[in-house]
Design an enzyme around this catalytic site. Structure first.
Site, PDB file in Angstrom:
ATOM      1  N   HIS A   1       0.797  -1.094   0.045  1.00  0.00           N
ATOM      2  CA  HIS A   1      -0.008  -0.023   0.102  1.00  0.00           C
ATOM      3  C   HIS A   1       0.700   1.146   0.138  1.00  0.00           C
ATOM      4  O   HIS A   1       0.484   2.143  -0.746  1.00  0.00           O
ATOM      5  CB  HIS A   1      -0.946   0.090   1.175  1.00  0.00           C
ATOM      6  CG  HIS A   1      -1.685   1.167   1.214  1.00  0.00           C
ATOM      7  ND1 HIS A   1      -2.457   1.746   0.587  1.00  0.00           N
ATOM      8  CD2 HIS A   1      -1.242   2.303   2.163  1.00  0.00           C
ATOM      9  CE1 HIS A   1      -2.989   2.925   1.019  1.00  0.00           C
ATOM     10  NE2 HIS A   1      -2.318   3.323   1.778  1.00  0.00           N
ATOM     11  N   GLU A   2       1.816   1.352   0.615  1.00  0.00           N
ATOM     12  CA  GLU A   2       2.983   2.402   0.752  1.00  0.00           C
ATOM     13  C   GLU A   2       3.418   2.776  -0.470  1.00  0.00           C
ATOM     14  O   GLU A   2       3.549   4.106  -0.636  1.00  0.00           O
ATOM     15  CB  GLU A   2       3.919   2.424   2.066  1.00  0.00           C
ATOM     16  CG  GLU A   2       3.352   2.232   3.184  1.00  0.00           C
ATOM     17  CD  GLU A   2       3.040   3.527   3.725  1.00  0.00           C
ATOM     18  OE1 GLU A   2       3.356   4.375   3.674  1.00  0.00           O
ATOM     19  OE2 GLU A   2       1.851   3.412   4.781  1.00  0.00           O
ATOM     20  N   THR A   3       3.696   1.889  -1.158  1.00  0.00           N
ATOM     21  CA  THR A   3       4.298   2.005  -2.677  1.00  0.00           C
ATOM     22  C   THR A   3       3.543   1.726  -3.799  1.00  0.00           C
ATOM     23  O   THR A   3       4.148   1.421  -4.904  1.00  0.00           O
ATOM     24  CB  THR A   3       5.501   1.021  -2.564  1.00  0.00           C
ATOM     25  OG1 THR A   3       5.113  -0.320  -2.256  1.00  0.00           O
ATOM     26  CG2 THR A   3       6.755   1.380  -1.594  1.00  0.00           C
TER      27      THR A   3
ATOM     28  N   ARG B   1      -5.199  -1.381   2.295  1.00  0.00           N
ATOM     29  CA  ARG B   1      -4.022  -2.084   2.997  1.00  0.00           C
ATOM     30  C   ARG B   1      -4.888  -3.508   3.112  1.00  0.00           C
ATOM     31  O   ARG B   1      -4.146  -4.552   3.091  1.00  0.00           O
ATOM     32  CB  ARG B   1      -3.858  -1.517   4.288  1.00  0.00           C
ATOM     33  CG  ARG B   1      -3.101  -0.139   4.148  1.00  0.00           C
ATOM     34  CD  ARG B   1      -2.744   0.462   5.416  1.00  0.00           C
ATOM     35  NE  ARG B   1      -2.390   1.750   5.302  1.00  0.00           N
ATOM     36  CZ  ARG B   1      -1.138   2.284   5.611  1.00  0.00           C
ATOM     37  NH1 ARG B   1      -0.262   1.099   5.448  1.00  0.00           N
ATOM     38  NH2 ARG B   1      -0.701   3.351   5.394  1.00  0.00           N
TER      39      ARG B   1
END
Length: 253
Positions: A91-93, A223
């Protein structure tokens, strides 16, 4: 088994068998090269700025620097931790919808788009804040305060900072590692804040100030979607308490 070689040859053979047996019990026994490539199947898409950066060898080298990561508890706990780590970092990337298959756009970015601060988000966990760069650098023996871009140019260092963040409790936050393997017991304050063991608390640890306690939102759903996909690939149940919609974030006590 009869052996006719020299004592030195015998020793080398025994050591090799011991070494390969030890490695087989490591994180690479679950996250194979093929599985890594299937989990992060679009990371080298030409539309991704991270194209060619995140490699399997870099991940394994970084993971082996943190002996408890992906190797703690029984097989179920190990698989769940791997699914949770890649779910959160994907999710972060994320690069969004790179293909028709949902939740396959992880590891598309290395750098945060907004680079106005020197210590902007970099790497799988999008490490931010000078304090985090200093602590992570001390832990992995790299000067990240003066050389923050190492997190975006050296894939092994990049993965190490993400795993360091995952493994390390900070202030009143438990480590994501302890949460997912079942070693964390919520305090009275945690219980009052509706923080119960599960992936929702990990989201709270990583970005609770924005995503938690504000009701349903797309970021948390993303996420959870990545996490569920990886749980399916690893043949493990995702468990309960996957969101943090009703949790108070850690900064609020």
């Amino acid at each position: 088994m009869e052996f006719s070689g020299s004592p030195l040859t015998l020793f080398c053979c025994v050591f090799f068998l011991f070494l390969t047996g030890s490695l087989a019990q490591g994180i690479g026994s679950i996250v194979t090269n093929d599985l890594f490539n299937e989990m992060l199947k679009n990371r080298n898409d030409g539309r991704c700025p991270a194209n060619g950066f995140y490699t399997y060898d870099a991940f394994i080298a970084a993971a082996n620097s943190f002996p408890g990561f992906g190797t703690s508890g029984d097989d179920t706990a190990r698989r769940k931790e791997i699914a949770a780590f890649f779910g959160q970092t994907s999710h972060e990337t994320t690069g969004g919808s790179l293909s028709a298959e949902p939740f396959t756009g992880g590891y598309c970015f290395v750098r945060q788009n907004d680079q106005s601060d020197r210590y902007y988000g970099r790497g799988p966990i999008q490490l931010t804040n000078q304090n985090n760069y200093e602590k992570a650098g001390n832990a992995i023996r790299q000067d990240l305060v003066n050389n923050p871009d190492l997190v975006a140019t050296d894939a092994t260092i990049s993965f190490k900072t993400a795993i360091w963040f995952w493994m390390t409790p900070q202030d009143n936050k438990p480590s994501s590692h302890d949460v997912i393997i079942g070693s964390w017991t919520p305090s009275a304050a945690d219980q009052s804040a509706n923080r119960a063991p599960g992936c929702g608390v990990i989201t709270n640890i990583i970005n609770g100030g924005i995503e938690c306690g504000v009701g349903p939102n797309a970021a948390v759903e993303d996420r959870i979607g990545y996490y569920r996909r990886y749980c399916g690939m690893l043949n493990v149940a995702p468990g309960d308490n996957l969101d943090c919609y009703n949790q108070r974030n850690f900064a609020q006590g």
